[in-house]
Design a protein around this motif. Structure first.
Motif, PDB file in Angstrom:
ATOM      1  N   ARG A 170      -0.392  11.741   9.316  1.00 21.11           N
ATOM      2  CA  ARG A 170      -1.464  10.939   9.914  1.00 21.11           C
ATOM      3  C   ARG A 170      -2.448  10.468   8.845  1.00 21.11           C
ATOM      4  N   GLU A 171      -2.814  11.346   7.943  1.00 17.89           N
ATOM      5  CA  GLU A 171      -3.777  10.993   6.896  1.00 17.89           C
ATOM      6  C   GLU A 171      -3.204   9.929   5.967  1.00 17.89           C
ATOM      7  N   ALA A 172      -1.950  10.101   5.543  1.00 19.50           N
ATOM      8  CA  ALA A 172      -1.332   9.121   4.640  1.00 19.50           C
ATOM      9  C   ALA A 172      -1.200   7.767   5.319  1.00 19.50           C
ATOM     10  N   ALA A 173      -0.798   7.776   6.587  1.00 20.97           N
ATOM     11  CA  ALA A 173      -0.644   6.513   7.309  1.00 20.97           C
ATOM     12  C   ALA A 173      -1.977   5.779   7.428  1.00 20.97           C
ATOM     13  N   ALA A 229       0.854  -1.193   0.000  1.00 19.60           N
ATOM     14  CA  ALA A 229       0.000   0.000   0.000  1.00 19.60           C
ATOM     15  C   ALA A 229       0.883   1.233   0.000  1.00 19.60           C
ATOM     16  N   GLN A 230       0.356   2.300  -0.573  1.00 23.75           N
ATOM     17  CA  GLN A 230       1.103   3.553  -0.629  1.00 23.75           C
ATOM     18  C   GLN A 230       0.127   4.711  -0.760  1.00 23.75           C
ATOM     19  N   ALA A 231       0.455   5.828  -0.145  1.00 20.51           N
ATOM     20  CA  ALA A 231      -0.397   7.012  -0.230  1.00 20.51           C
ATOM     21  C   ALA A 231       0.461   8.264  -0.223  1.00 20.51           C
ATOM     22  N   GLY A 284       7.473  -3.582   6.456  1.00 20.29           N
ATOM     23  CA  GLY A 284       8.228  -2.357   6.661  1.00 20.29           C
ATOM     24  C   GLY A 284       7.419  -1.143   6.249  1.00 20.29           C
ATOM     25  N   LEU A 285       7.548  -0.064   7.002  1.00 25.19           N
ATOM     26  CA  LEU A 285       6.805   1.167   6.743  1.00 25.19           C
ATOM     27  C   LEU A 285       7.778   2.298   6.475  1.00 25.19           C
ATOM     28  N   GLN A 286       7.503   3.070   5.437  1.00 23.04           N
ATOM     29  CA  GLN A 286       8.356   4.196   5.046  1.00 23.04           C
ATOM     30  C   GLN A 286       7.568   5.498   5.090  1.00 23.04           C
ATOM     31  N   VAL A 340       3.718   7.864   2.329  1.00 27.02           N
ATOM     32  CA  VAL A 340       3.861   6.725   3.238  1.00 27.02           C
ATOM     33  C   VAL A 340       3.698   5.459   2.403  1.00 27.02           C
ATOM     34  N   THR A 341       4.643   4.542   2.556  1.00 28.28           N
ATOM     35  CA  THR A 341       4.674   3.315   1.759  1.00 28.28           C
ATOM     36  C   THR A 341       4.815   2.122   2.688  1.00 28.28           C
ATOM     37  N   LEU A 342       4.022   1.083   2.427  1.00 25.77           N
ATOM     38  CA  LEU A 342       4.111  -0.123   3.220  1.00 25.77           C
ATOM     39  C   LEU A 342       4.604  -1.262   2.321  1.00 25.77           C
ATOM     40  N   TYR A 343       5.717  -1.859   2.726  1.00 23.16           N
ATOM     41  CA  TYR A 343       6.319  -2.970   1.998  1.00 23.16           C
ATOM     42  C   TYR A 343       6.030  -4.270   2.748  1.00 23.16           C
TER      43      TYR A 343
END
Length: 395
Positions: free
Chosen positions: A270-273, A244-246, A375-377, A388-391
């Motif tokens: 906060r919104e992106a997460a 996921a990514q925003a 992993g969270l970026q 915010v990117t979730l791997y």
């Protein structure tokens, strides 16, 4: 857009000080070659390239890539301030997920000048004019604007929750411990919280010292995103994909709330997460490792809450208990972060990507987070944009 984007290869060069690093096109080409070698691909396999940098002339991306190959592919140059590298990744991921292309290169680089960031175009309105005006109004102290932004956010956090500058000093000390095991980091010397507090004071009213701020840095990093079918056909590494990514930008509250924490992107974070957690169907407690935008130690603390790594007002306990490091609940910035690894603006987001991919592959060496699978970026640029990117590890 239902196809997964797999990270087939990553690469970066060691970050360095301005004046002591290669020129941008040399650093960028080296990072691309490392990513290609890591993926087991040739440059001719790349169908598009998204290139990010903040300080440079138009088409610097082409100049950098022509040193690798001249295959006639589309090359797009992007600039989103400090979130530029992740913006390149965001666009590349969309291309793959949409099925427009099978193999995209995301590249970020920066050749910075020594000293504080400067405005280079003074004959036209600044995109920071509204931000600077509010910062001047809320936080009218005689220190450079970058310090006032993030030092002001830290001061607001301390005023709100009764914490002290020692909280930020502990965060900086943690960054140095992590960077000690990262050969790509600019600063690998370990410092204590006492060392941080004893360094020169740069913003007295906020208790900010020099070691709480990242330094101007040069560097480059790259990632290759591919589709499932392309990866299968080429027998590429499919262990890590973007779940996921925003990307978020400012809303009216950035200015209306008259909050320094909001002004430096807390609401965007906060919104992106929340968007990422909802799309991936997981929560912050599922995350094993995080690379977040610690351009200042103060911003790491504010970001803990934005990413929901700790409860509101709970950063002091979170840090004091060691929940942000090895042996704790979630390892934040195993690379050393921007504070120790360095912050070459356009490269930062892709350097974070590189670190997290290595962590999820289990190839991070001495800084490996045990059994890391998610992993969270977090990559932030004022002006503003937050990515915010979730791997996730596929197997």
């Amino acid at each position: 857009m239902n196809g997964k984007a797999y990270v087939a290869g990553v690469g970066m060069v060691p970050f360095g000080k301005p004046g002591a690093s290669d020129n941008y096109e040399i650093m960028a080409a080296a990072a691309v070659r490392k990513a290609l070698a890591n993926a087991g691909l040739e440059y001719g396999d790349v169908q598009q390239a998204i290139v990010g940098y903040v300080y440079g002339d138009s088409t610097a991306g082409q100049k950098a890539l022509y040193n690798v190959g001249m295959t006639g592919i589309p090359v797009a140059n992007v600039n989103n301030n400090c979130s530029t590298g992740s913006t390149a990744l965001f666009l590349a991921r969309q291309l793959v997920e949409a099925g427009a292309v099978d193999c995209v290169l995301a590249l970020g680089f920066e050749q910075m000048q020594a000293g504080a960031l400067q405005t280079h175009w003074t004959d036209r309105p600044s995109p920071f004019a509204d931000f600077d005006k509010l910062c001047d109004d809320i936080n009218p102290y005689p220190v450079p604007l970058a310090l006032r932004y993030f030092g002001g956010a830290g001061k607001e956090y301390m005023d709100k929750y009764g914490t002290t500058p020692e909280l930020f000093a502990k965060v900086r000390a943690k960054a140095s411990r992590h960077a000690r095991n990262n050969p790509m980091a600019l600063f690998r010397k370990e410092v204590t919280a006492e060392d941080v507090m004893a360094s020169p004071v740069v913003f007295p009213e906020a208790g900010m010292t020099r070691l709480m701020a990242c330094a101007p840095t040069c560097g480059a990093a790259a990632a290759l995103l591919v589709s499932h079918d392309f990866a299968e056909r080429k027998k590429l590494d499919r262990r890590v994909f973007i779940a996921a990514q925003a990307m978020t930008t400012d809303r009216p509250g950035t200015f209306e709330k008259r909050s320094m924490m909001t002004l430096v992107g807390a609401d965007m974070t906060r919104e992106a997460a929340e968007m990422v957690y909802e799309k991936a169907g997981i929560g912050p407690k599922d995350v094993d490792v995080v690379e977040l935008h610690d351009c200042f130690a103060q911003n790491e603390v504010v970001t803990y809450e934005g990413l929901r790594l700790c409860e509101e007002g709970g950063a002091d306990k979170f840090v004091s208990e060691g929940q942000n490091t090895y042996g704790g609940r979630i390892v934040t910035n195993p690379s050393g972060g921007l504070l120790s690894k360095g912050h070459p603006l356009g490269a930062t987001g892709l350097a974070q990507c590189t670190e997290l991919v290595e962590q999820l592959r289990g190839t991070a060496g001495e800084r490996q987070v045990p059994n890391a699978r998610i992993g969270l970026q977090h990559n932030l640029g004022l002006g503003g944009a937050c990515v915010v990117t979730l791997y996730q590890r596929a197997n």
